[in-house]
Design a protein around this motif. Structure first.
Motif, mmCIF file in Angstrom:
data_model
loop_
_atom_site.group_PDB
_atom_site.id
_atom_site.type_symbol
_atom_site.label_atom_id
_atom_site.label_comp_id
_atom_site.label_asym_id
_atom_site.label_seq_id
_atom_site.Cartn_x
_atom_site.Cartn_y
_atom_site.Cartn_z
ATOM 1 N N GLU A 3 52.980 40.072 18.075
ATOM 2 C CA GLU A 3 53.733 40.353 19.295
ATOM 3 C C GLU A 3 53.458 39.309 20.362
ATOM 4 N N VAL A 4 54.418 39.175 21.265
ATOM 5 C CA VAL A 4 54.226 38.427 22.494
ATOM 6 C C VAL A 4 53.867 39.449 23.573
ATOM 7 N N THR A 5 52.808 39.189 24.292
ATOM 8 C CA THR A 5 52.311 40.135 25.288
ATOM 9 C C THR A 5 52.578 39.610 26.680
ATOM 10 N N GLN A 6 53.155 40.453 27.532
ATOM 11 C CA GLN A 6 53.419 40.065 28.909
ATOM 12 C C GLN A 6 52.720 41.021 29.873
ATOM 13 N N THR A 7 52.147 40.443 30.917
ATOM 14 C CA THR A 7 51.536 41.252 31.979
ATOM 15 C C THR A 7 51.884 40.666 33.345
ATOM 16 N N PRO A 8 52.013 41.491 34.376
ATOM 17 C CA PRO A 8 52.056 42.954 34.299
ATOM 18 C C PRO A 8 53.412 43.419 33.795
ATOM 19 N N SER A 9 53.562 44.689 33.549
ATOM 20 C CA SER A 9 54.858 45.204 33.122
ATOM 21 C C SER A 9 55.785 45.358 34.317
ATOM 22 N N ILE A 20 52.696 35.303 39.896
ATOM 23 C CA ILE A 20 52.440 34.672 38.599
ATOM 24 C C ILE A 20 52.670 35.702 37.512
ATOM 25 N N LEU A 21 53.557 35.379 36.627
ATOM 26 C CA LEU A 21 53.836 36.242 35.482
ATOM 27 C C LEU A 21 53.142 35.642 34.263
#
Lengths: 116, 116
Positions: A3-9, A20-21
């Motif tokens: 998976e590709v993980t992104q934070t924050p949601s 900053i994403l």
């Protein structure tokens, strides 16, 4: 499946603030992208990144935007001074090869940015 | 320039009936073509892709798509629709000659509603 993980949601920020994403692409992928989607509408290309540099960017990706891969794993999108119209869902994607590999883009689940 | 059209904003179909979501594209050379699905409040999930070879491509969840070079189309199909197929579907294209651009261009999306 990796998976590709992104934070924050979800990120809420005041107009004019920097955000900053963050994204962690799949480890063996070489091509990285940021897209955005406003209110479930069209998915718009922002920028592509390969070999530690921007390979392509859209008109949306102006001087307020920047990307970097500071440590070889994280891939970040910075917006220096947010505007109301930057409110959108931002998707990070990575790709195994330039032809798409087995799955084409693998997208993260997105960061919903709300500028107030 | 690369472009994608999805001529229908919305497609309604009864459960059990066949479904078609249309996509036409424009590239200078030969295309890479992808279909993605987006469920509510979720990211984009890969369904299938055409790179080369057989014009009929089979993908996830029983979906398939047929590449038609003469009509520059890549319509998504499923023989028997399920209520759970209800989602937003995006077609994406990129020229195989990536000197014309390395990013994929997405269509505007088609909302599929499968009625029980």
């Amino acid at each position: 499946e990796p998976e590709v993980t992104q934070t924050p949601s979800h990120q809420v920020t005041q107009m004019g603030q920097e955000v900053i994403l963050r994204c962690v692409p799949i480890s063996n992928h070489l091509y990285f992208y940021w897209y955005r989607q406003i209110l479930g509408q069209k998915v718009e290309f922002l920028v592509s990144f390969y070999n530690n540099e921007i390979s392509e960017k859209s008109e949306i990706f102006d001087d307020q935007f920047s990307v970097e891969r500071p440590d070889g794993s994280n891939f970040t999108l910075k917006i220096r001074s947010t505007k109301l119209e930057d409110s959108a869902m931002y998707f990070c994607a990575s790709m195994e090869t330039v032809t798409g590999g087995r799955y084409g883009y693998t997208f993260g689940s997105g960061t919903r940015l709300t500028v107030v | 320039a690369q472009s994608v059209a999805q001529p229908e904003d919305q497609v309604n179909v009864a459960e059990g009936n066949p479904l078609t979501v249309k996509c036409t594209y424009s590239v200078s050379g030969n295309p890479y073509l992808f279909w993605y699905v987006q469920y509510p409040n979720r990211g984009l999930q890969f369904l299938l892709k055409y790179i080369t070879g057989d014009n009929l491509v089979k993908g996830s969840y029983g979906f398939e798509a047929e590449f038609n070079k003469s009509q520059t189309s890549f319509h998504l199909k499923k023989p028997s629709a399920l209520v759970s197929d209800s989602a937003l579907y995006f077609c994406a294209v990129r020229d195989q000659n990536y000197n014309y651009g390395q990013n994929f261009v997405f269509g505007p999306g088609t909302r599929l509603s499968v009625l029980p």
